[in-house]
Scaffold this active site. Structure first.
Site, mmCIF file in Angstrom:
data_model
loop_
_atom_site.group_PDB
_atom_site.id
_atom_site.type_symbol
_atom_site.label_atom_id
_atom_site.label_comp_id
_atom_site.label_asym_id
_atom_site.label_seq_id
_atom_site.Cartn_x
_atom_site.Cartn_y
_atom_site.Cartn_z
ATOM 1 N N LYS A 183 1.212 4.279 -2.851
ATOM 2 C CA LYS A 183 0.945 5.687 -2.570
ATOM 3 C C LYS A 183 2.216 6.532 -2.697
ATOM 4 O O LYS A 183 2.149 7.733 -3.013
ATOM 5 C CB LYS A 183 0.329 5.839 -1.179
ATOM 6 C CG LYS A 183 -1.072 5.252 -1.079
ATOM 7 C CD LYS A 183 -2.040 5.926 -2.050
ATOM 8 C CE LYS A 183 -3.481 5.546 -1.777
ATOM 9 N NZ LYS A 183 -4.438 6.269 -2.645
ATOM 10 N N TYR A 229 0.830 -1.205 0.000
ATOM 11 C CA TYR A 229 0.000 0.000 0.000
ATOM 12 C C TYR A 229 0.863 1.253 0.000
ATOM 13 O O TYR A 229 0.646 2.172 -0.792
ATOM 14 C CB TYR A 229 -0.916 -0.029 1.220
ATOM 15 C CG TYR A 229 -1.884 1.128 1.314
ATOM 16 C CD1 TYR A 229 -2.864 1.314 0.351
ATOM 17 C CD2 TYR A 229 -1.839 2.004 2.396
ATOM 18 C CE1 TYR A 229 -3.771 2.364 0.446
ATOM 19 C CE2 TYR A 229 -2.740 3.051 2.498
ATOM 20 C CZ TYR A 229 -3.702 3.231 1.526
ATOM 21 O OH TYR A 229 -4.592 4.276 1.622
#
Length: 244
Positions: free
Chosen positions: A156, A152
């Site tokens: 990002k 994740y």
């Protein structure tokens, strides 16, 4: 209402995206409520905005599919006359130690978070009118570097890497490009599966000693998308109550 600003908000059927859509509408913008699949939730956002006197339309689009994103922007132009603000709030989360991560899960995560962000940013760069704003969503986990968030945070981090580059590429257009990186925020998705002790521990992390609320993040986005944020450009703003 030819002078009304128009916002396209992805991931707008729930959580932070919903709060962004309703906040921008309350600030006087017409809103395209982009969503991935929950027709009922998206319709409810449109009804909330219109009941308060605003203008909104829901458009179903997979952010990683070029034709669907293009069609969403077409709807903004056809319905409201153009695009001034783009907020990419759509995202996917998967938690796993890097050593155990299923690569199919990684591919799905990165398809939405990296490819999807790129597709939306590319369309925004082509369509946003002079004086507009592009706001991407990241996460404060990029800086916190917590275990199990490897995939994740990596996705990002890619979003944050795009921010200043796109801002520089839009030189001369009078269009700002920024990213907001929330900390722990009390959405249904975030709270799901967490016991009270875990929630209390996370809420105690920032000096302000609480979880963020979707409205906290939405107000930051609205600032960047409004007249007060015109001198903020190419930045990643960590909206997390002071977690370091």
């Amino acid at each position: 209402m030819a002078d009304q600003r128009v916002a396209v908000v992805t991931g707008a059927s729930r959580g932070i995206g919903r709060a962004i859509a309703t906040t921008l509408a309350a600030a006087g913008q017409a809103v395209v409520v982009g969503y991935a699949g929950n027709d009922v939730a998206a319709k409810a956002v449109v009804e909330e905005i219109t009941a308060a006197g605003g203008r909104a339309v829901a458009v179903r689009a997979d952010v990683a599919t070029e034709s669907e994103v293009s069609a969403m922007f077409d709807t903004a132009v056809d319905t409201f006359g153009g695009v001034d603000v783009v907020v990419n709030s759509a995202g996917r989360l998967a938690l796993s130690p890097i050593a155990d991560l299923d690569l199919d899960v990684l591919d799905e995560l990165h398809r939405t978070n990296i490819r999807g962000s790129f597709v939306v940013a590319r369309e925004a760069a082509r369509r946003v009118r002079t004086g507009g704003a592009i706001v991407m969503l990241s996460t404060s986990v990029v800086g916190l570097q917590l275990p199990n968030y490897g995939a994740y945070a990596a996705s990002k981090g890619a979003v944050e890497a795009m921010t200043l580059i796109l801002a520089r590429e839009l030189r001369g257009r009078d269009v700002t490009v920024n990213t907001v990186a929330p900390g722990p925020t009390a959405t249904d998705l975030f709270l799901d599966g967490k016991d009270e002790a875990t929630i209390a521990r996370l809420a105690a992390q920032p000096p302000l000693e609480r979880l963020g609320a979707p409205a906290d993040i939405a107000r930051v986005v609205a600032f960047l998308a409004g007249p007060g944020g015109r001198w903020v450009n190419g930045q990643t703003l960590r909206a997390n109550g002071g977690i370091v």
